[in-house]
Scaffold this motif. Structure first.
Motif, short mmCIF file in Angstrom:
data_model
loop_
_atom_site.label_atom_id
_atom_site.label_comp_id
_atom_site.label_asym_id
_atom_site.label_seq_id
_atom_site.Cartn_x
_atom_site.Cartn_y
_atom_site.Cartn_z
N ARG A 82 9.91 -6.31 -2.54
CA ARG A 82 9.26 -7.55 -2.98
C ARG A 82 8.57 -8.28 -1.83
O ARG A 82 8.41 -9.49 -1.86
CB ARG A 82 10.31 -8.48 -3.64
CG ARG A 82 10.86 -7.95 -4.95
CD ARG A 82 9.75 -7.74 -5.98
NE ARG A 82 9.03 -8.98 -6.27
CZ ARG A 82 7.74 -9.04 -6.59
NH1 ARG A 82 7.01 -7.94 -6.66
NH2 ARG A 82 7.19 -10.21 -6.84
N GLU A 83 8.13 -7.50 -0.85
CA GLU A 83 7.35 -8.07 0.26
C GLU A 83 5.88 -8.07 -0.16
O GLU A 83 5.09 -7.21 0.22
CB GLU A 83 7.58 -7.25 1.53
CG GLU A 83 9.03 -7.31 2.01
CD GLU A 83 9.36 -6.24 3.04
OE1 GLU A 83 8.44 -5.54 3.51
OE2 GLU A 83 10.56 -6.09 3.38
N THR A 84 5.52 -9.04 -1.00
CA THR A 84 4.17 -9.08 -1.56
C THR A 84 3.17 -9.60 -0.53
O THR A 84 3.54 -10.31 0.41
CB THR A 84 4.13 -10.01 -2.79
OG1 THR A 84 4.42 -11.35 -2.37
CG2 THR A 84 5.16 -9.59 -3.84
N PRO A 85 1.89 -9.25 -0.68
CA PRO A 85 0.88 -9.74 0.27
C PRO A 85 0.86 -11.26 0.41
O PRO A 85 0.74 -11.78 1.52
CB PRO A 85 -0.43 -9.21 -0.32
CG PRO A 85 -0.03 -7.94 -1.02
CD PRO A 85 1.32 -8.25 -1.61
N PRO B 279 -3.36 -7.00 4.15
CA PRO B 279 -2.89 -7.09 2.75
C PRO B 279 -3.45 -6.01 1.84
O PRO B 279 -2.91 -5.75 0.77
CB PRO B 279 -3.35 -8.49 2.31
CG PRO B 279 -4.45 -8.85 3.24
CD PRO B 279 -4.12 -8.19 4.54
N GLU B 280 -4.53 -5.36 2.27
CA GLU B 280 -5.15 -4.33 1.44
C GLU B 280 -4.70 -2.92 1.80
O GLU B 280 -4.88 -1.99 1.01
CB GLU B 280 -6.68 -4.41 1.57
CG GLU B 280 -7.28 -5.75 1.20
CD GLU B 280 -7.02 -6.11 -0.25
OE1 GLU B 280 -6.99 -5.18 -1.10
OE2 GLU B 280 -6.84 -7.30 -0.55
N ASN B 281 -4.14 -2.76 3.00
CA ASN B 281 -3.81 -1.41 3.47
C ASN B 281 -2.46 -1.40 4.17
O ASN B 281 -2.35 -1.78 5.33
CB ASN B 281 -4.90 -0.91 4.43
CG ASN B 281 -6.24 -0.78 3.77
OD1 ASN B 281 -6.46 0.10 2.95
ND2 ASN B 281 -7.16 -1.67 4.13
N TYR B 282 -1.44 -0.97 3.45
CA TYR B 282 -0.11 -0.81 4.04
C TYR B 282 -0.06 0.51 4.80
O TYR B 282 -0.56 1.54 4.33
CB TYR B 282 0.96 -0.83 2.95
CG TYR B 282 2.32 -0.40 3.44
CD1 TYR B 282 3.07 -1.22 4.26
CD2 TYR B 282 2.85 0.85 3.10
CE1 TYR B 282 4.32 -0.83 4.73
CE2 TYR B 282 4.09 1.25 3.55
CZ TYR B 282 4.82 0.41 4.37
OH TYR B 282 6.05 0.80 4.84
N ASP B 283 0.58 0.50 5.97
CA ASP B 283 0.68 1.70 6.79
C ASP B 283 2.13 1.86 7.27
O ASP B 283 2.60 1.05 8.07
CB ASP B 283 -0.26 1.60 7.99
CG ASP B 283 -0.30 2.87 8.82
OD1 ASP B 283 0.39 3.85 8.46
OD2 ASP B 283 -1.03 2.88 9.83
N ASP B 284 2.83 2.88 6.78
CA ASP B 284 4.22 3.06 7.19
C ASP B 284 4.33 3.68 8.58
O ASP B 284 5.38 3.60 9.22
CB ASP B 284 5.02 3.84 6.17
CG ASP B 284 4.81 5.35 6.21
OD1 ASP B 284 3.88 5.81 6.91
OD2 ASP B 284 5.57 6.06 5.55
N ARG B 285 3.28 4.30 9.08
CA ARG B 285 3.17 4.83 10.43
C ARG B 285 4.31 5.79 10.79
O ARG B 285 4.61 6.01 11.95
CB ARG B 285 3.10 3.69 11.47
CG ARG B 285 1.93 2.75 11.25
CD ARG B 285 1.61 1.91 12.45
NE ARG B 285 2.61 0.90 12.76
CZ ARG B 285 2.38 -0.15 13.55
NH1 ARG B 285 1.20 -0.33 14.11
NH2 ARG B 285 3.34 -1.02 13.80
N ASP B 286 4.92 6.36 9.73
CA ASP B 286 6.01 7.32 9.95
C ASP B 286 7.03 6.75 10.94
O ASP B 286 7.54 7.43 11.82
CB ASP B 286 5.43 8.63 10.49
CG ASP B 286 6.41 9.79 10.36
OD1 ASP B 286 7.26 9.75 9.45
OD2 ASP B 286 6.32 10.73 11.17
N TRP B 287 7.39 5.47 10.73
CA TRP B 287 8.17 4.71 11.71
C TRP B 287 9.54 5.30 12.00
O TRP B 287 10.06 5.21 13.10
CB TRP B 287 8.32 3.26 11.24
CG TRP B 287 8.99 3.11 9.91
CD1 TRP B 287 8.37 3.04 8.70
CD2 TRP B 287 10.39 3.01 9.66
NE1 TRP B 287 9.31 2.92 7.70
CE2 TRP B 287 10.55 2.89 8.26
CE3 TRP B 287 11.52 3.00 10.48
CZ2 TRP B 287 11.79 2.77 7.66
CZ3 TRP B 287 12.77 2.88 9.87
CH2 TRP B 287 12.89 2.77 8.49
#
Length: 255
Positions: free
Chosen positions: A178-181, A226-234
């Motif tokens: 629920r971490e909305t933009p 807010p338009e592009n989430y990146d998990d970056r293989d963290w």
């Protein structure tokens, strides 16, 4: 002793210290300094190479979490794997304090709300209490605070090594999905630089029990756009995890 009543149950608080179930030593007290980490592979390797001895275990329905006693630079400390989420880790930390731990340092990862590089070192000096566990330890307030002495020791430890880092407020939330933009933008506007799940709860338990707590994080996934989430293989950032574990351990030994 008093109960502060409220329309919303999570904001109701009991000041009575003794509960029906209270953390207490199972046997011999643990070492006073403890490092808790979310990096299972780093912990296992370190315990093995330093001939770590299992001195106890936190037992839950999830799994058993062994506690390792190790000697580093002539000092005996303990270490264990951290569980994810405020509710789980609050019980785990409270149990550790009941076993004799006086100073708890924790290392983990976080999402970043500003465009920080992957693996960047983060030092939280306060945490916004958007989770539930902290409200069972401290009266309602917006923030919980890691121990100031621990924060300063960790800052000096990082600076001594010449490593870039950011000191900021953490947004501790139970709402991973629920971490909305719009909520991210709101948290950024009030000063949060990162989002994670445990810092506020750990700070609250330590404050309530009169113990010391500090935490380091490394930047994982990126929520800045807010338009592009990146998990970056963290979760596969091996070098970042190794470095953060070493920094946290160094800070703990300097306490």
């Amino acid at each position: 002793m008093a109960i502060s009543k409220h329309d919303f149950p999570i904001l109701e608080h009991s000041s009575q210290e003794k509960a029906f179930i209270n953390p207490a030593p199972d046997a011999e007290p643990f070492p006073k300094k403890c490092l808790m980490t979310f990096f299972e592979e780093v912990l296992s390797d370190f315990a093995h190479t330093h001939e770590g001895k299992v001195i106890g275990a936190y037992i839950s329905e999830m799994r058993h979490f062994p506690v390792f006693e190790v000697t580093v630079e002539g000092e005996t400390i303990c270490m264990m794997l951290a569980s994810v989420g405020a509710g789980s880790i609050a019980m785990q930390a409270d149990w550790l304090f009941g076993q004799g731990v006086e100073t708890l340092f924790v290392c983990g990862s976080c999402g970043v709300l500003t465009d920080l590089p992957e693996g960047h070192v983060i030092l939280p000096d306060r945490a916004l209490r958007d989770e539930g566990a902290s409200y069972h330890y401290l009266a309602p307030s917006r923030y919980a605070y890691p121990t100031a002495e621990c924060v300063e020791v960790l800052a000096r430890t990082i600076e001594k090594r010449g490593i870039p880092y950011v000191r900021t407020m953490a947004w501790s939330t139970d709402g991973f999905y629920r971490e909305t933009p719009e909520l991210v933008e709101y948290r950024k506007s009030e000063g949060c630089g990162v989002v994670e799940m445990e810092c506020a709860a750990l700070a609250a338990v330590a404050t309530f029990r009169g113990k010391k707590f500090g935490q380091l994080l490394y930047s994982g996934d990126n929520l800045a756009d807010p338009e592009n989430y990146d998990d970056r293989d963290w979760y596969n950032n091996t070098s970042g995890r190794d470095r953060l574990f070493a920094l946290t351990l160094d800070g703990l030994l300097n306490m």
